[in-house]
Scaffold this motif. Structure first.
Motif, PDB file in Angstrom:
ATOM      1  N   ALA A   1       0.828  -1.202   0.000  1.00 54.91           N
ATOM      2  CA  ALA A   1       0.000   0.000   0.000  1.00 54.91           C
ATOM      3  C   ALA A   1       0.870   1.263   0.000  1.00 54.91           C
ATOM      4  CB  ALA A   1      -0.916  -0.007   1.230  1.00 54.91           C
ATOM      5  N   VAL A   2       1.936   1.260   0.785  1.00 54.53           N
ATOM      6  CA  VAL A   2       2.836   2.416   0.814  1.00 54.53           C
ATOM      7  C   VAL A   2       3.521   2.604  -0.533  1.00 54.53           C
ATOM      8  CG1 VAL A   2       4.966   3.307   1.832  1.00 54.53           C
ATOM      9  CG2 VAL A   2       3.219   2.300   3.307  1.00 54.53           C
ATOM     10  N   ARG A   3       3.942   1.494  -1.125  1.00 51.29           N
ATOM     11  CA  ARG A   3       4.614   1.549  -2.426  1.00 51.29           C
ATOM     12  C   ARG A   3       3.712   2.116  -3.508  1.00 51.29           C
ATOM     13  NH1 ARG A   3       7.568  -3.609  -5.449  1.00 51.29           N
ATOM     14  NH2 ARG A   3       8.410  -2.419  -7.218  1.00 51.29           N
ATOM     15  N   ASN A   4       2.394   1.809  -3.419  1.00 51.70           N
ATOM     16  CA  ASN A   4       1.442   2.285  -4.413  1.00 51.70           C
ATOM     17  C   ASN A   4       0.886   3.678  -4.076  1.00 51.70           C
ATOM     18  OD1 ASN A   4       1.669  -0.082  -5.926  1.00 51.70           O
ATOM     19  ND2 ASN A   4       0.066  -1.111  -4.726  1.00 51.70           N
ATOM     20  N   GLY A   5       1.424   4.236  -2.968  1.00 46.94           N
ATOM     21  CA  GLY A   5       1.048   5.605  -2.613  1.00 46.94           C
ATOM     22  C   GLY A   5      -0.293   5.746  -1.950  1.00 46.94           C
ATOM     23  N   LYS A   6      -0.808   4.662  -1.344  1.00 47.82           N
ATOM     24  CA  LYS A   6      -2.105   4.719  -0.673  1.00 47.82           C
ATOM     25  C   LYS A   6      -1.938   5.079   0.792  1.00 47.82           C
ATOM     26  CE  LYS A   6      -4.326   1.405  -3.748  1.00 47.82           C
ATOM     27  NZ  LYS A   6      -5.061   0.128  -3.843  1.00 47.82           N
TER      28      LYS A   6
END
Length: 384
Positions: A379-384
Motif C-alpha cells: 500500500a505504501v509503495r502504491n502511494g495509498k
C-alpha cells in the motif's frame, strides 16, 4: 522538551503512576491465573478477550461525548479512578470468572479515559509537534511501567513467588494508583469548553473517514499479534523462571522509555508511514523470535515487542491529531478498534494454543502479522 505544555507533563506523571500499578501485576497475572488458580490457556484467552472487548463501547462513547459536549477531564478522572480501585481487588479472587469481571472493569476505566486523554494531549500540543508531544507523554507512561516492573522483580526476589506474595502485590497497587488519581484531579487543567451545546446528530467528516480507513491495517495486525499475556506464558513454557519474567518486561518497557521521545520526533520529521513500517517490521521480528522457542530469542522478542508498541502507538496517535477533524471521536474509534480486534484475536489465539499447542499458535500469529506487513508495504509503495 521545552515545547511540551505543563498539562501534558502532568498527564505524563499521572500515566507514570497508573502504569506503575499496572506493571506491578501484568507479568504475574497470567501466571496467577494458570498456575495458582489452575485455569487453562483457553480461560486466559477468554479473560483477555472479554476484558478488552468490554472497553469497546465506552471508548466510542467517551470520545464522542468529549467532542460534542466538551466533557473531557471528568471522563479521564473517572477512568483512572475505576482502574485504581479494581486492581487491588484481584487479590481476593478465587476463580477466572471473578478475574474476568475485575479485569473488565479495569479495562472499562481505561476505555473511559483513553480517547478524552488523547484529546487533551492533542489540545495542548503545539503546532507541528504532535509526534514529539505524544512521544514525551508515552515516555513517562512507559517509564512508569518500567518502574512498576522493577518493583515487582524486587518484591519477588525478596519474598518469593508464593500465592500470598502475589496477592499482596495486587493489594499494593492501590498506592501508586491513588497518587496518579490525585495528580489528575488537582494538577491537570481541563480543556476549554465549547461555546454552546450542539445537537446529538453527528456524522464523521471526510477527513475523519479517511483517517479511520487508514487505521484498519493496524487493527488487523493487532488481531494476529500475541498479547502480553501470551508472551508471558510462552516465556514460562520454554523454561524462564517466574522470578525472571518481570525482567523480560523491563527489557520491553526499557526500550520503549529510551526510544519514545526519539521516535516521536522522527514522526514529525519523516512521517507516519515510515514509522509504521518500522513498527510492523519490529512486530514481525518479535513473532519470529518467539517462534524459535528458546530463552535467548524470547528476551530479544520482548525487546522488539517494545519497539512495535511504542512506535505504532505514537505514530497512530500523532496521525489522528494531525488529520482528524473530530479528534475525540476518532480516538474513540481507534481504541475501540484495537480493543475489538485484540479481543477476538486473543480468544482465537488462546483456543488454538489450548487445543493445538503453543507451536501452532505461534505459527498462526507469525503468518498473520507477516501478511499484514506485506500488505502495508504494498500500500505504501502504491502511494495509498
Amino acid at each position: 522538551m521545552k515545547s511540551i505544555d505543563k498539562n501534558v507533563v502532568m498527564l505524563g506523571w499521572v500515566s507514570y503512576f497508573t502504569d506503575m500499578a499496572t506493571a506491578m501485576i501484568q507479568p504475574i497475572l497470567p501466571l496467577f491465573i494458570v498456575l495458582i488458580l489452575h485455569e487453562g490457556m483457553d480461560k486466559l484467552g477468554f479473560i483477555v478477550a472479554v476484558a478488552t472487548f468490554v472497553s469497546y463501547a465506552m471508548r466510542l462513547i467517551s470520545g464522542y461525548l468529549s467532542d460534542r459536549y466538551g466533557i473531557v477531564k471528568p471522563f479521564v478522572v473517572a477512568g483512572y479512578g475505576l482502574s485504581t480501585l479494581t486492581k487491588p481487588l484481584i487479590g481476593f479472587t478465587t476463580n477466572y470468572q471473578q478475574i474476568t469481571v475485575l479485569q473488565s472493569l479495569e479495562r472499562l476505566g481505561k476505555g473511559l479515559r483513553s480517547a478524552p486523554k488523547d484529546l487533551m494531549i492533542a489540545a495542548y500540543s503545539k503546532k507541528n509537534a504532535s509526534g514529539k508531544t505524544f512521544g514525551f507523554h508515552k515516555m513517562l507512561d512507559i517509564a512508569g511501567e518500567l518502574s512498576g516492573t522493577l518493583i515487582l522483580f524486587a518484591l519477588l526476589a525478596l519474598f518469593g513467588q508464593s500465592e500470598s506474595v502475589m496477592r499482596n502485590i495486587f493489594y499494593a497497587t492501590l498506592i501508586p494508583g491513588m497518587i496518579g488519581l490525585v495528580l489528575m484531579i488537582f494538577f491537570v487543567r481541563d480543556t476549554p469548553k465549547p461555546s454552546q451545546h450542539v445537537s446529538l446528530k453527528f456524522t464523521f467528516s471526510e477527513k475523519d473517514k479517511q483517517t479511520i480507513k487508514a487505521l484498519f491495517v493496524y487493527f488487523f495486525f493487532v488481531f494476529f499479534m500475541f498479547s502480553n499475556a501470551f508472551f508471558t506464558v510462552q516465556a514460562k513454557e520454554i523454561g524462564i523462571a517466574t522470578a525472571l519474567i518481570p525482567l523480560l518486561f523491563v527489557v520491553s518497557t526499557g526500550i520503549q522509555t529510551a526510544t519514545s521521545y526519539i521516535i516521536g520526533s522522527w514522526i514529525d520529521k519523516v512521517g507516519v508511514k515510515r514509522i509504521m513500517m518500522f513498527a510492523y517490521l519490529s512486530g514481525v521480528i518479535s513473532q519470529i523470535l518467539l517462534y524459535l522457542q528458546n530463552p535467548l530469542s524470547t528476551w530479544f522478542a520482548f525487546a522488539f515487542m517494545g519497539l512495535f508498541t511504542v512506535a505504532s502507538l505514537n505514530a497512530n496517535r500523532a496521525y489522528i491529531a494531525d488529520t482528524a477533524q473530530n479528534k475525540g471521536s476518532v480516538y474513540g474509534v481507534f481504541y475501540a478498534g484495537v480493543a475489538l480486534f485484540g479481543a477476538v484475536g486473543a480468544y482465537i489465539g488462546g483456543v488454538i494454543w489450548e487445543y493445538f499447542g503453543m507451536h501452532t499458535a505461534l505459527g498462526y500469529s507469525l503468518t498473520g502479522t507477516l501478511v499484514m506487513l506485506v500488505l502495508f508495504g504494498l500500500a505504501v509503495r502504491n502511494g495509498k
